[in-house]
Design a protein around this motif. Sequence first.
Motif, PDB file in Angstrom:
ATOM      1  N   VAL A   6       0.984  -1.269  -0.095  1.00 16.14           N
ATOM      2  CA  VAL A   6      -0.195   0.102   0.028  1.00 16.14           C
ATOM      3  C   VAL A   6       0.832   1.386  -0.070  1.00 16.14           C
ATOM      4  O   VAL A   6       0.594   2.105  -0.639  1.00 16.14           O
ATOM      5  CB  VAL A   6      -0.910  -0.091   1.324  1.00 16.14           C
ATOM      6  N   LYS A   7       2.016   1.105   0.861  1.00 16.61           N
ATOM      7  CA  LYS A   7       2.687   2.567   0.931  1.00 16.61           C
ATOM      8  C   LYS A   7       3.584   2.501  -0.488  1.00 16.61           C
ATOM      9  O   LYS A   7       3.590   3.760  -1.052  1.00 16.61           O
ATOM     10  CB  LYS A   7       3.877   2.358   1.976  1.00 16.61           C
ATOM     11  N   ARG A   8       3.878   1.583  -1.167  1.00 16.95           N
ATOM     12  CA  ARG A   8       4.452   1.506  -2.429  1.00 16.95           C
ATOM     13  C   ARG A   8       3.638   2.102  -3.663  1.00 16.95           C
ATOM     14  O   ARG A   8       4.046   2.956  -4.223  1.00 16.95           O
ATOM     15  CB  ARG A   8       5.222   0.395  -2.895  1.00 16.95           C
ATOM     16  N   LEU A   9       2.344   1.816  -3.473  1.00 19.79           N
ATOM     17  CA  LEU A   9       1.392   2.413  -4.459  1.00 19.79           C
ATOM     18  C   LEU A   9       1.220   3.715  -4.173  1.00 19.79           C
ATOM     19  O   LEU A   9       1.025   4.444  -5.016  1.00 19.79           O
ATOM     20  CB  LEU A   9      -0.063   1.372  -4.169  1.00 19.79           C
ATOM     21  N   ALA A  10       1.081   4.187  -2.861  1.00 19.62           N
ATOM     22  CA  ALA A  10       0.928   5.457  -2.513  1.00 19.62           C
ATOM     23  C   ALA A  10       2.190   6.423  -3.080  1.00 19.62           C
ATOM     24  O   ALA A  10       2.076   7.102  -3.625  1.00 19.62           O
ATOM     25  CB  ALA A  10       0.605   5.657  -1.260  1.00 19.62           C
ATOM     26  N   LEU A  11       3.136   5.755  -2.975  1.00 16.54           N
ATOM     27  CA  LEU A  11       4.173   6.483  -3.338  1.00 16.54           C
ATOM     28  C   LEU A  11       4.366   6.565  -4.994  1.00 16.54           C
ATOM     29  O   LEU A  11       4.780   7.597  -5.588  1.00 16.54           O
ATOM     30  CB  LEU A  11       5.688   6.002  -2.810  1.00 16.54           C
ATOM     31  N   GLY A  12       3.915   5.535  -5.392  1.00 15.46           N
ATOM     32  CA  GLY A  12       4.086   5.530  -7.044  1.00 15.46           C
ATOM     33  C   GLY A  12       3.027   6.182  -7.517  1.00 15.46           C
ATOM     34  O   GLY A  12       3.216   7.170  -8.482  1.00 15.46           O
TER      35      GLY A  12
END
Length: 341
Positions: A6-12
């Motif tokens: 989820v964090k990576r998707l938000a950063l993406g």
Amino acid sequence: MWKYIVKRLALGALTVLVITFVVYGFLWLLPEKPYAALINRPNQPLAAKLAIIHRFGADQPFFVQYWTFLKNLLKPLWTWWGFPPHAPQPPDLGESIPLHSQVFDAIRVRMPATAELMITSYILTLLIAVPVGIISAVKQYSKLDNAVTSLSFLGISLPNYWFGSILIYLLADLPYQHGFGTIFPASGQHTGEQTGFLDLVWHLSLPVMVLAVQSIAGYARFIRSSMLETLNQDYVRTARAKGLANQRVVIRHAFRNSLLPFITLLGLDIPTLFVGAVITEFVFSWPGMGQLFVIAADGNDYSTLLGILLILSTMVIVFNLLADIAYTWADPRISYERTRG
């Protein structure tokens, strides 16, 4: 793991937002505007010119234009999350004046052709490059290793445009000129009205060959180097000293630990493969996104260019996330969960 995803998707998503701002800003700064052909018509009244400029929002400040682009792009999300929820709609990437259609429709039509080309060449590359790289490392300095090394350097040095033109001449034009027929078609996705699978494979042969040869050469060299480094590690010597079969040592111990840098390369190589596809689709008149990108660049079609670049940047982020997830499979020591110490 799910928190990490989820964090990576938000950063993406944040990264894609920054990319849209940068690309939109560069395209906005270009002097030739996409609606110039509509304005520069002979005997065009001034009122009609101003109406065209207003239609495309060009009479607004830059940030207003960019905010309008973002709202249209994200409109499917906030309409779907609204109350009552609506059926998902495609993103609004704007209008393409040269193509006389919506940008999303133009990309959607051509996306399957590019996917066929990239996926086929990617699968062929992995099927050949991985075993060739492993065998070349295991048989270091043998005749086979020297042959693989020489062919790899040759494959890496072949420019896509030149190599594609040579293949067209040798396997399409030359046999046809001498009455042997066409071994492989030089252009297009299908023969006339045919839409069969074998006809598609026949037309894919040359463009896939161009894309795959360069990738196979590079990947085989990379796997060979990574395997050689791993094969010289102490735990590999220990495994051999314990009497484990050489095949098991190479595949289960050496190759698995060599995968980490290779997975990183695969995740980062998607844009490179797409750039190769742009040139290859242009050479073979393949009706994909690469050919559309060239047409859009030639016609100052900024909306289409922005749409394609947006999809490309999203692909990079998604494949990098998949590469990070694959790390945990390749190396169980890697965990994205925070441990309490």
